[in-house]
Design an enzyme around this catalytic site. Structure first.
Site, mmCIF file in Angstrom:
data_model
loop_
_atom_site.group_PDB
_atom_site.id
_atom_site.type_symbol
_atom_site.label_atom_id
_atom_site.label_comp_id
_atom_site.label_asym_id
_atom_site.label_seq_id
_atom_site.Cartn_x
_atom_site.Cartn_y
_atom_site.Cartn_z
ATOM 1 N N ASP A 117 -12.206 -9.491 3.998
ATOM 2 C CA ASP A 117 -13.469 -9.374 3.259
ATOM 3 C C ASP A 117 -14.120 -10.741 3.081
ATOM 4 O O ASP A 117 -15.336 -10.888 3.228
ATOM 5 C CB ASP A 117 -13.242 -8.760 1.868
ATOM 6 C CG ASP A 117 -13.643 -7.296 1.821
ATOM 7 O OD1 ASP A 117 -13.542 -6.627 2.875
ATOM 8 O OD2 ASP A 117 -14.057 -6.819 0.749
ATOM 9 N N ASP A 158 -6.461 -7.278 3.676
ATOM 10 C CA ASP A 158 -7.593 -6.635 3.003
ATOM 11 C C ASP A 158 -8.482 -7.708 2.361
ATOM 12 O O ASP A 158 -9.699 -7.724 2.554
ATOM 13 C CB ASP A 158 -7.051 -5.663 1.949
ATOM 14 C CG ASP A 158 -8.163 -4.884 1.277
ATOM 15 O OD1 ASP A 158 -9.120 -4.486 1.968
ATOM 16 O OD2 ASP A 158 -8.074 -4.674 0.047
ATOM 17 N N LYS A 215 3.144 -15.279 1.817
ATOM 18 C CA LYS A 215 3.503 -16.107 0.669
ATOM 19 C C LYS A 215 5.019 -16.289 0.696
ATOM 20 O O LYS A 215 5.738 -15.803 -0.186
ATOM 21 C CB LYS A 215 3.046 -15.423 -0.630
ATOM 22 C CG LYS A 215 1.539 -15.493 -0.863
ATOM 23 C CD LYS A 215 1.061 -16.853 -1.389
ATOM 24 C CE LYS A 215 1.483 -17.074 -2.826
ATOM 25 N NZ LYS A 215 1.089 -18.459 -3.271
ATOM 26 N N TYR A 259 0.827 -1.216 0.000
ATOM 27 C CA TYR A 259 0.000 0.000 0.000
ATOM 28 C C TYR A 259 0.862 1.267 0.000
ATOM 29 O O TYR A 259 0.416 2.317 -0.454
ATOM 30 C CB TYR A 259 -0.916 0.036 1.231
ATOM 31 C CG TYR A 259 -2.227 -0.678 1.069
ATOM 32 C CD1 TYR A 259 -2.283 -2.025 0.722
ATOM 33 C CD2 TYR A 259 -3.440 -0.008 1.272
ATOM 34 C CE1 TYR A 259 -3.492 -2.681 0.594
ATOM 35 C CE2 TYR A 259 -4.649 -0.665 1.150
ATOM 36 C CZ TYR A 259 -4.671 -1.996 0.806
ATOM 37 O OH TYR A 259 -5.878 -2.643 0.687
ATOM 38 N N ASP A 275 -2.854 -18.011 0.189
ATOM 39 C CA ASP A 275 -3.876 -18.585 -0.702
ATOM 40 C C ASP A 275 -4.569 -19.769 -0.025
ATOM 41 O O ASP A 275 -5.784 -19.923 -0.085
ATOM 42 C CB ASP A 275 -3.286 -18.969 -2.070
ATOM 43 C CG ASP A 275 -2.046 -19.844 -1.975
ATOM 44 O OD1 ASP A 275 -1.468 -19.974 -0.873
ATOM 45 O OD2 ASP A 275 -1.642 -20.417 -3.007
#
Ligand code: IPM
Ligand code: MG
Length: 360
Positions: free
Chosen positions: A255, A251, A194, A143, A227
């Site tokens: 959600d 983020d 990751k 970000y 993932d």
């Protein structure tokens, strides 16, 4: 009498409507707990851009910094979507607030109210009793990483660049929050990154492992690829307690988890720094499609204020009381997003009424 300085930033879309309900709950708390809220209100997001040409002015920022807690609604809307100037977009106001106040720890509870287990996209048995806490790093990563931008390539064509960047200190301070929270909950942290493809993920894993061994070996730590974490969230979400992750993965994953709980309109969040005021905001967006109609669900905003009571204003009892009232109010009244047969369908104010009535 104790006075708490609270800054309200309703923002865009449904923000002003849901914040009006927060104000009513604040009024009730003043009466019930003998405190007073010194409330100031400011603009953030598209509405601030329209008025001042910037999504967050220096003035508003200074006022926010001088308060004990900041409660925000939501920012953004289709009318500002075409703006390529990133620092003028509504979201930039929010990002500036997070960055300037160094709000690095974003706490996002994803809990399923029993009354709503049937509203989830997963079957009741997978989500009833669900209680996950996301600890999302909020002031770093892709970000904010440099270099960033869109550049022309020498041979023609263009390239878009963002940089994922984490220092060991940034990782350690957010991991510490996750371990501390786990100690107060069920003692389990899943750290998602990751590490299989990203050096920043590898460093993340190494630093989290080191901190765990040195100071938090009483907490159970699991490393999980981000993932796989997404998959596990929809496969067996109740295996999680605290999920520690970076800004971007947080983020996305939060959600996905939010939807498991029945409605995005239910979930609050707290963003905390190393001192200074916390920022409290719903996880949902500005819902421009229903803005101004008086039908938005104010619960996420009200629960965000409850988190402000707990984490910034030292009023944990009042927070418990508000959370219990929300849970109880759901037995009778529901806004459209969580409505089901047999319940009274109410609008934003009606939901506020039901909560205030339960508060007594
Ligand atoms: C969130 C939002 C923000 C983010 C946007 C509005 C900048 O999606 O708080 O999850 O990406 O962090
Ligand atoms: Mg988001």
């Amino acid at each position: 009498m104790t006075t708490h300085k609270v800054m309200l930033l309703p923002g865009d879309g449904i923000g002003p409507e849901i914040m009006a309900e927060v104000r009513r709950v604040m009024g009730w708390i003043e009466g019930a707990y003998g405190v007073s809220f010194d409330v100031s209100e400011g603009l953030i997001g598209g509405c601030s851009y329209e008025k001042f040409g910037h999504p967050l002015t220096d003035d508003t920022l200074a006022q926010a910094k001088a308060s004990d807690a900041i409660v925000m609604g939501c920012v953004g809307g289709p009318q500002w979507d075409g703006k390529t100037d990133y620092d003028k977009r509504p979201e930039a106001g929010l990002l500036r607030l997070r960055k300037d106040l160094d709000l690095f720890a974003n706490l996002r509870p994803a809990m399923c109210f029993d009354a709503l287990a049937d509203a989830s996209s997963l079957k009741r048995e997978y989500v009833a009793g669900l209680d996950i806490l996301f600890v999302r790093e909020l002031a770093g990563g892709v970000y904010f990483g440099e270099p960033r931008g869109i550049e022309d390539l020498p041979g023609g064509g263009r390239v878009g660049i963002n940089t994922q960047r984490y220092t060991d200190q940034e990782i350690i301070r957010i991991a510490r929050v996750a371990f501390e929270m786990a100690r107060k909950r069920n003692g389990l942290v899943h750290s998602a990154e990751k590490a299989n493809v990203m050096e920043s993920g590898l460093l993340w894993r190494e630093e989290v492992t080191k901190l765990h061994a040195a100071e938090y070996s009483d907490v159970k730590l699991e490393h999980i690829l981000a993932d796989n974490c997404a998959m596990q969230l929809v496969k067996n979400p109740k295996q999680f307690d605290v999920i520690l992750t970076d800004n971007l993965f947080g983020d996305l994953l939060s959600d996905a988890a939010a939807m498991l709980t029945g409605s995005l309109g239910m979930l609050p969040s707290a963003s905390l720094g190393s001192g200074g005021p916390g920022l409290y905001e719903p996880v949902h967006g500005s819902a421009p499609d229903i803005a101004g109609q008086g039908i938005a669900n104010p619960i996420a905003a009200i629960l965000s204020f409850a988190m402000a009571l707990r984490y910034s204003l030292d009023m944990g009892d009042a927070a418990d009381k508000v959370e219990a009232a929300v849970s109880k109010a759901l037995d009778s009244a529901r806004t459209g997003d969580i409505w089901a047969d047999g319940f009274e369908k109410v609008g934003t104010t009606g939901m506020g009424d039901a909560i205030l009535k339960t508060l007594g």
